[in-house]
Design a protein around this motif. Structure first.
Motif, PDB file in Angstrom:
ATOM      1  N   TYR A  47       0.784  -1.191   0.092  1.00  0.00           N
ATOM      2  CA  TYR A  47       0.106  -0.008   0.076  1.00  0.00           C
ATOM      3  C   TYR A  47       0.856   1.415   0.165  1.00  0.00           C
ATOM      4  CZ  TYR A  47      -3.983  -3.105   1.240  1.00  0.00           C
ATOM      5  OH  TYR A  47      -4.695  -4.067   1.274  1.00  0.00           O
ATOM      6  N   GLN A  48       1.942   1.207   0.776  1.00  0.00           N
ATOM      7  CA  GLN A  48       2.868   2.429   0.895  1.00  0.00           C
ATOM      8  C   GLN A  48       3.378   2.742  -0.333  1.00  0.00           C
ATOM      9  OE1 GLN A  48       5.265   2.331   4.745  1.00  0.00           O
ATOM     10  NE2 GLN A  48       4.024   0.604   5.053  1.00  0.00           N
ATOM     11  N   LEU A  51       1.402   4.189  -3.042  1.00  0.00           N
ATOM     12  CA  LEU A  51       0.948   5.756  -2.670  1.00  0.00           C
ATOM     13  C   LEU A  51       2.516   6.394  -3.054  1.00  0.00           C
ATOM     14  CD1 LEU A  51      -1.237   5.563   0.339  1.00  0.00           C
ATOM     15  CD2 LEU A  51      -1.731   6.065  -1.757  1.00  0.00           C
ATOM     16  N   LEU A  55       4.497   9.278  -6.969  1.00  0.00           N
ATOM     17  CA  LEU A  55       4.867  10.895  -6.671  1.00  0.00           C
ATOM     18  C   LEU A  55       6.229  11.211  -7.192  1.00  0.00           C
ATOM     19  CD1 LEU A  55       4.357  10.513  -2.798  1.00  0.00           C
ATOM     20  CD2 LEU A  55       2.620  11.899  -4.496  1.00  0.00           C
ATOM     21  N   THR A  73      -2.747  17.208  -5.280  1.00  0.00           N
ATOM     22  CA  THR A  73      -2.900  15.890  -5.827  1.00  0.00           C
ATOM     23  C   THR A  73      -1.733  15.092  -4.971  1.00  0.00           C
ATOM     24  OG1 THR A  73      -3.075  16.651  -8.122  1.00  0.00           O
ATOM     25  CG2 THR A  73      -2.209  14.330  -7.646  1.00  0.00           C
ATOM     26  N   VAL A  74      -0.700  15.669  -4.477  1.00  0.00           N
ATOM     27  CA  VAL A  74       0.310  15.149  -3.729  1.00  0.00           C
ATOM     28  C   VAL A  74      -0.063  15.013  -2.268  1.00  0.00           C
ATOM     29  CG1 VAL A  74       2.684  15.188  -2.991  1.00  0.00           C
ATOM     30  CG2 VAL A  74       2.377  15.687  -5.180  1.00  0.00           C
ATOM     31  N   LEU A  77      -2.270  11.740  -1.271  1.00  0.00           N
ATOM     32  CA  LEU A  77      -1.302  10.576  -1.268  1.00  0.00           C
ATOM     33  C   LEU A  77      -0.305  10.495  -0.209  1.00  0.00           C
ATOM     34  CD1 LEU A  77      -0.817  10.742  -5.423  1.00  0.00           C
ATOM     35  CD2 LEU A  77      -2.519   9.086  -3.839  1.00  0.00           C
ATOM     36  N   ALA A  78       0.494  11.600   0.070  1.00  0.00           N
ATOM     37  CA  ALA A  78       1.416  11.370   1.090  1.00  0.00           C
ATOM     38  C   ALA A  78       0.999  11.460   2.461  1.00  0.00           C
ATOM     39  CB  ALA A  78       2.515  12.845   0.826  1.00  0.00           C
ATOM     40  N   LEU A  80      -2.056   9.990   3.245  1.00  0.00           N
ATOM     41  CA  LEU A  80      -2.381   8.502   3.522  1.00  0.00           C
ATOM     42  C   LEU A  80      -1.441   7.794   3.575  1.00  0.00           C
ATOM     43  CD1 LEU A  80      -4.806   6.692   3.673  1.00  0.00           C
ATOM     44  CD2 LEU A  80      -4.864   6.581   1.117  1.00  0.00           C
ATOM     45  N   GLY A  81      -0.342   7.732   2.638  1.00  0.00           N
ATOM     46  CA  GLY A  81       0.787   6.966   2.884  1.00  0.00           C
ATOM     47  C   GLY A  81       1.659   6.897   4.097  1.00  0.00           C
ATOM     48  N   PHE A 125       7.637  10.157   3.555  1.00  0.00           N
ATOM     49  CA  PHE A 125       6.262  10.724   3.208  1.00  0.00           C
ATOM     50  C   PHE A 125       6.171  12.141   3.893  1.00  0.00           C
ATOM     51  CE2 PHE A 125       4.614   6.312   2.327  1.00  0.00           C
ATOM     52  CZ  PHE A 125       3.983   6.693   0.764  1.00  0.00           C
TER      53      PHE A 125
END
Length: 140
Positions: A47-48, A51, A55, A73-74, A77-78, A80-81, A125
């Protein structure tokens, strides 16, 4: 009549370039652990990766174009990661098994300078969030 050119805050390209470099190193590191060392990623590691990998491209293009708006956008994702990495790090210090797949997410199988792989992902992250957040904040 020509429109005035929009000034780009000094450092936007550098901040986004730094975030790109961090994402690229994290991506290369995860590939090295899988392909070079032979470690099988657990489910949370996958999962990591899902994400982190995009990037590199998204941040690279944004750095080239000096587009701080890429934060929209980033950052999701970051963040959540980073949250998954934090949870994964917590599992490693508090649980004996996780039951999420064939490879235990709670097992520390490799350390780099004292940090487990999820710790390194959390740092990556966090650096991406800080760099992109600062570039976005500076945009005025």
């Amino acid at each position: 009549m020509s429109q005035p050119s929009r000034t780009v805050p000094l450092g936007t390209r550098q901040l986004l370039g730094f975030a790109t470099l961090v994402a690229a190193v994290a991506t290369a590191g995860s590939l090295y652990f899988s392909l070079g060392v032979g470690l099988t990623p657990c489910r949370l590691c996958w999962y990591q990766r899902i994400l982190m990998y995009p990037l590199v491209v998204v941040l690279g293009v944004a750095a080239f174009e000096r587009r701080a708006e890429v934060a929209r956008t980033v950052l999701p994702l970051a963040v959540l990661g980073g949250s998954i990495s934090a949870y994964h790090s917590w599992l490693q210090v508090s649980q004996s098994s996780c039951g999420l797949g064939a490879v235990s997410c709670s097992a520390v199988v490799y350390r780099v300078v004292g940090f487990s792989i999820p710790n390194l992902a959390l740092m990556a992250f966090s650096l991406v969030v800080a760099s992109v957040g600062l570039a976005w904040w500076q945009r005025g």
